[in-house]
Design a protein around this motif. Structure first.
Motif, PDB file in Angstrom:
ATOM      1  N   LEU A 118       0.848  -1.192   0.000  1.00 53.97           N
ATOM      2  CA  LEU A 118       0.000   0.000   0.000  1.00 53.97           C
ATOM      3  C   LEU A 118       0.882   1.241   0.000  1.00 53.97           C
ATOM      4  O   LEU A 118       1.618   1.495   0.962  1.00 53.97           O
ATOM      5  CB  LEU A 118      -0.924  -0.011   1.221  1.00 53.97           C
ATOM      6  N   TYR A 185      -0.756  -0.497  -4.499  1.00 57.52           N
ATOM      7  CA  TYR A 185      -1.983   0.278  -4.597  1.00 57.52           C
ATOM      8  C   TYR A 185      -1.799   1.610  -3.883  1.00 57.52           C
ATOM      9  O   TYR A 185      -1.293   1.658  -2.759  1.00 57.52           O
ATOM     10  CB  TYR A 185      -3.154  -0.480  -3.957  1.00 57.52           C
ATOM     11  N   SER A 233      -6.797   1.407  -6.777  1.00 57.11           N
ATOM     12  CA  SER A 233      -7.157   0.956  -5.431  1.00 57.11           C
ATOM     13  C   SER A 233      -8.669   0.955  -5.237  1.00 57.11           C
ATOM     14  O   SER A 233      -9.199   0.132  -4.484  1.00 57.11           O
ATOM     15  CB  SER A 233      -6.475   1.827  -4.364  1.00 57.11           C
TER      16      SER A 233
END
Length: 261
Positions: A118, A185, A233
């Motif tokens: 992330l 993402y 995302s």
């Protein structure tokens, strides 16, 4: 030897622990200060030890790994930043995260396990008091201004950041434990706000009237603009930010840690 701390449905463990009988590993540990002087420590902690921990977890049978990368990997790349563009790390911290993305992809292919990185943008929110000078700029500005101190900004305060609330970050982490294939993402707000406007919002929400004190920027490798594209995302994780900067600052201004309660 291992340490565990129960926290609802999660457990926190140290890196000496070989995780067994866990479906998902969430890895957030890192040296996060981009201006840390000891670059060797940054690469050891953020890259080498993380790769070692990931492989031990995969050998032990973990079925999914969610880990913290960073929007710092984009460096001075064009905005809005998308996951497919070439990374341009400007600091050891950013480079350590970019290297870990490469190794995570290799491990995912080797073990056939989803590994989701992330790319957090500039995270802020309650619970940062222990971080000291490494706390987010938003947190530090709120604390300073609430104490009556003029905010200090680098000339001319027009550098912009994609500020994301810690609540949205936690939401993204939870979503990533449930869905999404291997890869990276973006996790941000999708909005770029300059430092001058952050100060203006703190003044407005806190009923303050403090003008910035502008100082030279002493740092090399300084990102001047971040704004994350959240298309991927949103499509693959179902991530949609829910806390805008005004409400996030309002929460901080009324928090116990800022007000010394």
């Amino acid at each position: 030897m291992k340490t565990e701390q129960n926290n609802g449905n999660y457990k926190t463990v140290d890196t000496c622990f070989v995780p067994k009988d866990y479906e998902t590993l969430i890895h957030l540990a890192a040296i996060t200060d981009p201006q840390t002087a000891n670059e060797a420590d940054v690469f050891r902690v953020n890259y080498a030890e993380a790769v070692e921990f990931f492989e031990r977890a995969l050998v032990a049978g973990v079925k999914r790994i969610v880990w913290a990368s960073s929007a710092s990997v984009y460096g001075d790349g064009p905005a809005p930043q998308t996951e497919g563009q070439t990374v341009r790390p400007l600091t050891a911290y950013a480079e350590s995260k970019a290297l870990l993305e490469v190794s995570a992809a290799r491990l995912s292919a080797k073990y056939g396990v989803p590994m989701i990185g992330l790319r957090f943008s500039n995270v802020y929110g309650p619970g940062e008091a222990h971080k000291g000078k490494s706390a987010s700029v938003v947190y530090q500005l709120v604390r300073q201004m609430r104490n009556g101190e003029r905010p200090r900004l680098f000339w001319h305060g027009e550098q912009s950041r994609d500020w994301v609330s810690v609540h949205d970050v936690c939401r993204a982490i939870t979503l990533a434990t449930e869905r999404g294939g291997s890869g990276v993402y973006n996790v941000g707000s999708g909005v770029a706000t300059c430092f001058n406007n952050v100060v203006a919002t703190i003044n407005e929400q806190g009923r303050l009237d403090l003008t910035p004190d502008y100082i030279p920027n002493p740092f090399k490798g300084y990102q001047s603009y971040t704004k994350l594209d959240l298309t991927r995302s949103g499509a693959h994780l179902g991530y949609v930010p829910q806390v805008d900067l005004v409400n996030g600052i309002r929460e901080l201004l009324t928090s116990e840690e800022i007000n010394g309660k």
